[in-house]
Design a protein around this motif. Structure first.
Motif, short mmCIF file in Angstrom:
data_model
loop_
_atom_site.label_atom_id
_atom_site.label_comp_id
_atom_site.label_asym_id
_atom_site.label_seq_id
_atom_site.Cartn_x
_atom_site.Cartn_y
_atom_site.Cartn_z
N ASN A 271 0.86 -1.18 0.00
CA ASN A 271 0.00 0.00 0.00
C ASN A 271 0.90 1.24 0.00
O ASN A 271 1.49 1.58 1.02
N PRO A 272 1.02 1.91 -1.16
CA PRO A 272 1.94 3.06 -1.24
C PRO A 272 1.62 4.17 -0.25
O PRO A 272 2.52 4.94 0.12
N ASP A 273 0.37 4.28 0.20
CA ASP A 273 0.04 5.31 1.17
C ASP A 273 0.74 5.05 2.50
O ASP A 273 1.03 5.98 3.25
N ILE A 274 1.03 3.78 2.78
CA ILE A 274 1.71 3.42 4.03
C ILE A 274 3.22 3.30 3.82
O ILE A 274 4.01 3.78 4.65
N THR A 275 3.64 2.69 2.70
CA THR A 275 5.07 2.41 2.51
C THR A 275 5.78 3.48 1.70
O THR A 275 7.00 3.56 1.72
N GLU A 276 5.04 4.26 0.92
CA GLU A 276 5.60 5.32 0.06
C GLU A 276 6.29 4.76 -1.18
O GLU A 276 6.93 5.50 -1.92
N VAL A 277 6.20 3.45 -1.40
CA VAL A 277 6.76 2.84 -2.61
C VAL A 277 5.70 1.95 -3.25
O VAL A 277 4.83 1.41 -2.56
N ASP A 278 5.82 1.78 -4.57
CA ASP A 278 4.80 1.04 -5.31
C ASP A 278 5.22 -0.43 -5.49
O ASP A 278 5.39 -0.92 -6.61
N ARG A 279 5.38 -1.12 -4.38
CA ARG A 279 5.73 -2.54 -4.38
C ARG A 279 5.54 -3.08 -2.96
O ARG A 279 5.46 -2.31 -2.00
N PRO A 280 5.45 -4.40 -2.82
CA PRO A 280 5.33 -4.97 -1.47
C PRO A 280 6.59 -4.71 -0.64
O PRO A 280 7.71 -4.76 -1.16
N VAL A 281 6.41 -4.42 0.65
CA VAL A 281 7.51 -4.14 1.55
C VAL A 281 7.41 -5.07 2.77
O VAL A 281 6.33 -5.24 3.34
N ASP A 282 8.54 -5.67 3.14
CA ASP A 282 8.57 -6.55 4.31
C ASP A 282 8.36 -5.75 5.59
O ASP A 282 8.90 -4.65 5.75
N VAL A 283 7.59 -6.33 6.50
CA VAL A 283 7.31 -5.70 7.79
C VAL A 283 7.81 -6.63 8.90
O VAL A 283 7.53 -7.84 8.89
N TYR A 284 8.57 -6.06 9.84
CA TYR A 284 9.12 -6.82 10.96
C TYR A 284 8.61 -6.24 12.27
O TYR A 284 8.53 -5.03 12.45
N ARG A 285 8.28 -7.12 13.20
CA ARG A 285 7.88 -6.73 14.55
C ARG A 285 9.08 -6.85 15.47
O ARG A 285 9.68 -7.91 15.61
N GLU A 286 9.46 -5.73 16.08
CA GLU A 286 10.53 -5.71 17.07
C GLU A 286 9.95 -5.63 18.47
O GLU A 286 8.93 -4.96 18.67
N THR A 287 10.61 -6.29 19.41
CA THR A 287 10.18 -6.23 20.81
C THR A 287 11.38 -5.86 21.67
O THR A 287 12.35 -6.62 21.76
N LEU A 288 11.31 -4.69 22.28
CA LEU A 288 12.42 -4.18 23.09
C LEU A 288 12.50 -4.92 24.43
O LEU A 288 11.54 -5.60 24.83
N PRO A 289 13.61 -4.78 25.14
CA PRO A 289 13.78 -5.49 26.42
C PRO A 289 12.69 -5.22 27.45
O PRO A 289 12.43 -6.06 28.31
N ASN A 290 12.04 -4.04 27.38
CA ASN A 290 10.97 -3.74 28.34
C ASN A 290 9.60 -4.19 27.86
O ASN A 290 8.59 -3.88 28.48
N GLY A 291 9.54 -4.92 26.73
CA GLY A 291 8.28 -5.48 26.25
C GLY A 291 7.54 -4.64 25.23
O GLY A 291 6.51 -5.09 24.71
N VAL A 292 8.02 -3.43 24.93
CA VAL A 292 7.37 -2.58 23.94
C VAL A 292 7.59 -3.17 22.54
O VAL A 292 8.73 -3.42 22.14
N SER A 293 6.49 -3.38 21.79
CA SER A 293 6.57 -3.92 20.44
C SER A 293 6.04 -2.91 19.44
O SER A 293 5.13 -2.13 19.73
N TYR A 294 6.57 -2.97 18.24
CA TYR A 294 6.16 -2.05 17.18
C TYR A 294 6.62 -2.64 15.85
O TYR A 294 7.48 -3.53 15.80
N ASP A 295 6.04 -2.14 14.76
CA ASP A 295 6.37 -2.63 13.43
C ASP A 295 7.40 -1.72 12.77
O ASP A 295 7.36 -0.50 12.93
N THR A 296 8.30 -2.32 12.00
CA THR A 296 9.28 -1.57 11.22
C THR A 296 9.21 -2.00 9.76
O THR A 296 8.83 -3.13 9.45
N LEU A 297 9.60 -1.10 8.87
CA LEU A 297 9.66 -1.41 7.44
C LEU A 297 11.09 -1.73 7.05
O LEU A 297 12.04 -1.11 7.56
N ASP A 298 11.24 -2.68 6.13
CA ASP A 298 12.55 -3.00 5.56
C ASP A 298 12.48 -2.75 4.05
O ASP A 298 12.16 -3.64 3.27
#
Length: 249
Positions: free
Chosen positions: A140-167
């Motif tokens: 979805n270019p509105d989310i990724t800013e590019v016109d192609r599929p982008v991998d999404v990774y979920r990171e979880t910090l040592p204190n338990g906070v999780s969030y998504d990142t784009l690669d």
């Protein structure tokens, strides 16, 4: 009623109007300085968490107050008062250290004393790999800013906070870095859009605690396509209703 009476009444009405306006402006200034400040997302560095065209409220009291809590950042005092350190994983607004006239928004990754490094796209904190799990793709270019599929990774910090990142790019410029040791009174900031973020890996450097403005809390409006929220006629096609009143995390 005499001409003098009419003039006095008119003058009194004008004075009352001016007084109300001044009081309203002062109240708005107090609210903006001490409580909440509206903030618009200027770039794609925090995608997919925050998108250009998101408008959010920043909690000013979250980290206490510094000179940068005031409009124009007058040099009235140094350090912070009623200081509450940010937590790892907070999405924070801060003044760009090389040019404090600019506001930046990133995620707090490194706390004072931490050792931060990227190795082959993996985040390490104090020589421990932060868990990183591929959870899918976004096409979805509105989310990724590019016109192609982008991998999404979920990171979880040592204190338990999780969030998504784009690669966006394998072996990107920021995927392998030297080890950064965060000095006392400073923080290491990174964008969730790891291959398209100017952050502490690059020119932002370590962010002094004095430069913190507040914590991003809630999205109150969002519009795509670079449109202004004042362009009401574009709301039906460009407003993002699903993002309204979402908490930032």
């Amino acid at each position: 009623m005499s001409v003098a009476d009419k003039s006095e009444k008119k003058s009194g009405g004008l004075g009352e109007t001016v007084s109300v306006i001044v009081q309203a402006l002062l109240l708005a200034l107090v609210i903006r300085t001490l409580f909440f400040q509206p903030f618009s997302i200027p770039s794609g560095s925090m995608r997919p968490t925050l998108l250009e065209g998101d408008y959010l409220f920043v909690t000013k009291w979250a980290y206490g107050y510094s000179r940068y809590s005031l409009p124009f950042g007058p040099n009235l005092f140094s350090g912070r008062i009623w200081d509450t350190p940010p937590e790892r994983g907070d999405v924070a607004v801060f003044k760009f250290p090389p040019n404090p006239s600019l506001d930046y928004i990133k995620r707090v990754i490194g706390l004072p004393g931490d050792r931060i490094q990227m190795r082959d796209g993996q985040l390490y904190i104090n020589d421990q790999a932060v868990p990183r799990e591929k959870i899918g793709e976004i096409d979805n270019p509105d989310i990724t800013e590019v016109d192609r599929p982008v991998d999404v990774y979920r990171e979880t910090l040592p204190n338990g906070v999780s969030y998504d990142t784009l690669d966006l790019t394998r072996n990107g410029l920021g995927d392998d870095t030297r080890e950064f040791v965060v000095p006392p009174g400073h923080y290491f900031m990174m964008g969730d859009n790891r291959d398209n973020s100017t952050d502490s890996r690059f020119s932002v450097g370590f962010v002094p605690e004095e430069n913190l403005v507040g914590r991003a809390n809630i999205i109150f409006f969002s519009i795509a396509g670079g449109a202004s929220p004042l362009e009401i006629w574009k709301w039906p096609s460009l407003m993002r209703p699903s993002r309204l009143f979402n908490w930032v995390g």
